[in-house]
Design a protein around this motif. Structure first.
Motif, mmCIF file in Angstrom:
data_model
loop_
_atom_site.group_PDB
_atom_site.id
_atom_site.type_symbol
_atom_site.label_atom_id
_atom_site.label_comp_id
_atom_site.label_asym_id
_atom_site.label_seq_id
_atom_site.Cartn_x
_atom_site.Cartn_y
_atom_site.Cartn_z
ATOM 1 N N LYS A 159 0.734 -1.189 -0.082
ATOM 2 C CA LYS A 159 0.095 -0.096 -0.005
ATOM 3 C C LYS A 159 0.891 1.273 0.010
ATOM 4 O O LYS A 159 0.401 2.265 0.586
ATOM 5 C CB LYS A 159 -1.030 -0.038 1.225
ATOM 6 C CG LYS A 159 -2.085 -1.282 1.031
ATOM 7 C CD LYS A 159 -3.178 -1.004 1.930
ATOM 8 C CE LYS A 159 -4.108 -1.962 1.574
ATOM 9 N NZ LYS A 159 -4.849 -2.857 2.820
ATOM 10 N N PHE A 160 1.995 1.211 -0.976
ATOM 11 C CA PHE A 160 2.854 2.487 -0.846
ATOM 12 C C PHE A 160 2.193 3.469 -1.629
ATOM 13 O O PHE A 160 1.379 3.091 -2.560
ATOM 14 C CB PHE A 160 3.959 1.674 -1.678
ATOM 15 C CG PHE A 160 5.216 2.988 -1.599
ATOM 16 C CD1 PHE A 160 6.160 3.135 -0.701
ATOM 17 C CD2 PHE A 160 5.223 3.345 -2.829
ATOM 18 C CE1 PHE A 160 7.211 4.027 -1.046
ATOM 19 C CE2 PHE A 160 6.353 4.487 -3.057
ATOM 20 C CZ PHE A 160 7.390 4.550 -2.219
ATOM 21 N N LYS A 161 2.525 4.756 -1.345
ATOM 22 C CA LYS A 161 1.758 5.829 -1.972
ATOM 23 C C LYS A 161 2.874 6.865 -2.678
ATOM 24 O O LYS A 161 3.955 6.873 -2.011
ATOM 25 C CB LYS A 161 0.790 6.633 -1.125
ATOM 26 C CG LYS A 161 -0.511 5.698 -0.668
ATOM 27 C CD LYS A 161 -1.275 6.428 0.075
ATOM 28 C CE LYS A 161 -2.602 5.598 0.299
ATOM 29 N NZ LYS A 161 -3.648 6.453 1.146
ATOM 30 N N LEU A 162 2.472 7.555 -3.511
ATOM 31 C CA LEU A 162 3.647 8.623 -3.831
ATOM 32 C C LEU A 162 3.815 9.482 -2.967
ATOM 33 O O LEU A 162 4.822 9.964 -2.847
ATOM 34 C CB LEU A 162 3.086 9.320 -5.245
ATOM 35 C CG LEU A 162 3.083 8.746 -6.529
ATOM 36 C CD1 LEU A 162 2.820 9.560 -7.645
ATOM 37 C CD2 LEU A 162 4.647 7.787 -6.992
ATOM 38 N N LYS A 187 4.383 14.764 -11.198
ATOM 39 C CA LYS A 187 4.862 15.317 -12.519
ATOM 40 C C LYS A 187 6.051 14.609 -13.178
ATOM 41 O O LYS A 187 6.154 14.328 -14.524
ATOM 42 C CB LYS A 187 5.389 16.875 -12.243
ATOM 43 C CG LYS A 187 5.341 17.660 -13.566
ATOM 44 C CD LYS A 187 5.615 19.377 -12.976
ATOM 45 C CE LYS A 187 6.259 20.105 -14.013
ATOM 46 N NZ LYS A 187 6.717 21.155 -13.715
ATOM 47 N N TRP A 188 6.747 14.098 -12.324
ATOM 48 C CA TRP A 188 7.962 13.004 -12.816
ATOM 49 C C TRP A 188 7.468 12.118 -13.674
ATOM 50 O O TRP A 188 8.229 11.663 -14.705
ATOM 51 C CB TRP A 188 8.958 12.751 -11.747
ATOM 52 C CG TRP A 188 9.824 13.694 -11.315
ATOM 53 C CD1 TRP A 188 10.123 14.986 -11.669
ATOM 54 C CD2 TRP A 188 10.523 13.598 -9.934
ATOM 55 N NE1 TRP A 188 10.999 15.475 -10.816
ATOM 56 C CE2 TRP A 188 11.217 14.712 -9.712
ATOM 57 C CE3 TRP A 188 10.633 12.432 -8.743
ATOM 58 C CZ2 TRP A 188 12.133 15.177 -8.618
ATOM 59 C CZ3 TRP A 188 11.264 12.834 -7.856
ATOM 60 C CH2 TRP A 188 12.037 14.010 -7.527
ATOM 61 N N PHE A 189 6.412 11.669 -13.092
ATOM 62 C CA PHE A 189 5.951 10.211 -13.844
ATOM 63 C C PHE A 189 4.615 10.491 -14.549
ATOM 64 O O PHE A 189 3.997 9.804 -15.256
ATOM 65 C CB PHE A 189 5.481 9.267 -12.827
ATOM 66 C CG PHE A 189 6.701 8.575 -12.123
ATOM 67 C CD1 PHE A 189 7.522 7.584 -12.888
ATOM 68 C CD2 PHE A 189 7.125 9.048 -10.720
ATOM 69 C CE1 PHE A 189 8.529 7.045 -12.003
ATOM 70 C CE2 PHE A 189 8.129 8.647 -10.299
ATOM 71 C CZ PHE A 189 8.803 7.685 -10.713
ATOM 72 N N ILE A 206 9.809 16.838 -0.763
ATOM 73 C CA ILE A 206 9.427 17.521 -1.553
ATOM 74 C C ILE A 206 8.035 17.386 -1.686
ATOM 75 O O ILE A 206 7.268 16.194 -1.215
ATOM 76 C CB ILE A 206 9.764 17.312 -3.105
ATOM 77 C CG1 ILE A 206 9.715 15.733 -3.679
ATOM 78 C CG2 ILE A 206 11.423 17.627 -3.030
ATOM 79 C CD1 ILE A 206 10.157 15.418 -4.913
ATOM 80 N N GLY A 207 7.123 18.211 -2.709
ATOM 81 C CA GLY A 207 5.701 18.069 -2.601
ATOM 82 C C GLY A 207 5.309 16.604 -3.443
ATOM 83 O O GLY A 207 6.051 16.254 -4.621
#
Lengths: 172, 147
Positions: B41-44, B60-62, B53-54
């Motif tokens: 259940k990992f989240k960004l 945005k990177w992905f 960082i936000g």
């Protein structure tokens, strides 16, 4: 599929492992080979290369509420409610070309129709109409090639496309 | 990714190699993130917090399948995901494999010295916390047969 006159596309460079497959009609093969002036074969090669290698593809399966920003970056779209019809998007130069087709099994995309989106939008009053008309056309071609064989269906995105996918409609 | 119309076949290959390499990194990290999301259940947001960082920046990177990341971004992502990064290059003409410390040499072993019977090598066990994927054998078998 070869008997149906379809051509298997190879990536520009050989891959150590090819995770997905792309089969196209001879007309689409000509397009990808750069025989149509408005089509960027360089960009086409890249989209096809990324798709075949199983690398990350950005996917949208919902027609509604597709954010404008995301729409620019989507590689693969499912035409929602149109009978398992999928679109491989080659977006450069804008608005780019669309390869429309269906999956015959996990990660095996059969592209049966291609169009220049700029030209296509002149023919239809909106995107929804365009999708409806083109998906009906794709299903008719599919039936002429594969008869009663249904398009591949799966429970989740990976089941459809294999490889690495990101569902852009899903909040993370 | 914007690619200029190429003039020659060589230009096409150059643009293609650029795009594929860019995509390679994004795809690799996304594969790890997807796996961890499914298993833990990992989240960004976890990744953003680790990097200080936000979440919108990470997102945005992905948001592009072939982003032109700086090497520092790649290193930061590998650090935040606790990944050891291994880079190798293969000479397309000779097949020679290179790593940062030089050319990788392969040792030639005479078949006379190989055992005639079946030998077995056990793979290291997975950590307790990591669920075993279905169908994975408990040990890896390597069979060697002399000529």
């Amino acid at each position: 599929m070869r008997r149906a006159g379809l051509i298997r596309r190879d990536p520009l460079r050989p891959l150590p492992e090819q995770v997905r497959e792309l089969w196209v009609t001879p007309e689409i093969a000509n397009l990808l080979d750069g025989k149509v002036t408005t089509f960027s074969s360089c960009e086409g090669d890249l989209v096809v290369g990324r798709f075949l290698s199983g690398q990350l593809v950005q996917v949208s399966r919902l027609a509604k509420d597709r954010k404008r920003r995301q729409a620019k970056l989507i590689d693969v779209e499912e035409l929602e409610g149109c009978g398992n019809v999928w679109v491989l998007c080659i977006r450069v130069p804008k608005p780019g070309w669309r390869l429309v087709g269906r999956l015959i099994q996990q990660g095996v995309f059969i592209a049966l129709l291609a169009f220049d989106k700029h030209e296509e939008m002149k023919k239809h009053k909106d995107v929804a109409t365009m999708c409806r008309v083109r998906s009906a056309e794709v299903i008719a071609i599919w039936n002429s090639f594969f008869g009663p064989q249904p398009a591949h269906s799966a429970a989740d995105l990976e089941g459809f496309l294999g490889g690495v996918c990101r569902d852009v409609d899903e909040a993370i | 990714m914007w690619t200029k119309r190429s003039k020659t076949k060589d230009d096409d290959l150059r643009q293609y190699d650029r795009g594929m390499l860019r995509s390679h990194f994004a795809s690799l990290f996304w594969a790890v993130i997807s796996d961890r999301r499914r298993l833990h259940k990992f989240k960004l947001q976890n990744l953003a917090d680790r990097l200080g960082i936000g979440k919108s920046q990470v997102s945005k990177w992905f948001s592009n399948a072939a982003p032109n990341w700086r090497t520092d971004t790649i290193a930061d992502l590998a650090w935040a995901l606790n990944l050891e990064f291994r880079v190798q290059a293969i000479d397309r003409e000779t097949g020679a494999v290179y790593i940062a410390s030089g050319r990788v040499t392969t040792q030639v072993v005479s078949t006379d010295s190989l055992p005639t019977s079946v030998s077995e090598v056990s793979a290291p066990p997975l950590p307790e916390s990591m669920p075993r994927p279905k169908g994975l054998p408990n040990k890896t078998e390597v069979r060697l047969e002399a000529a």
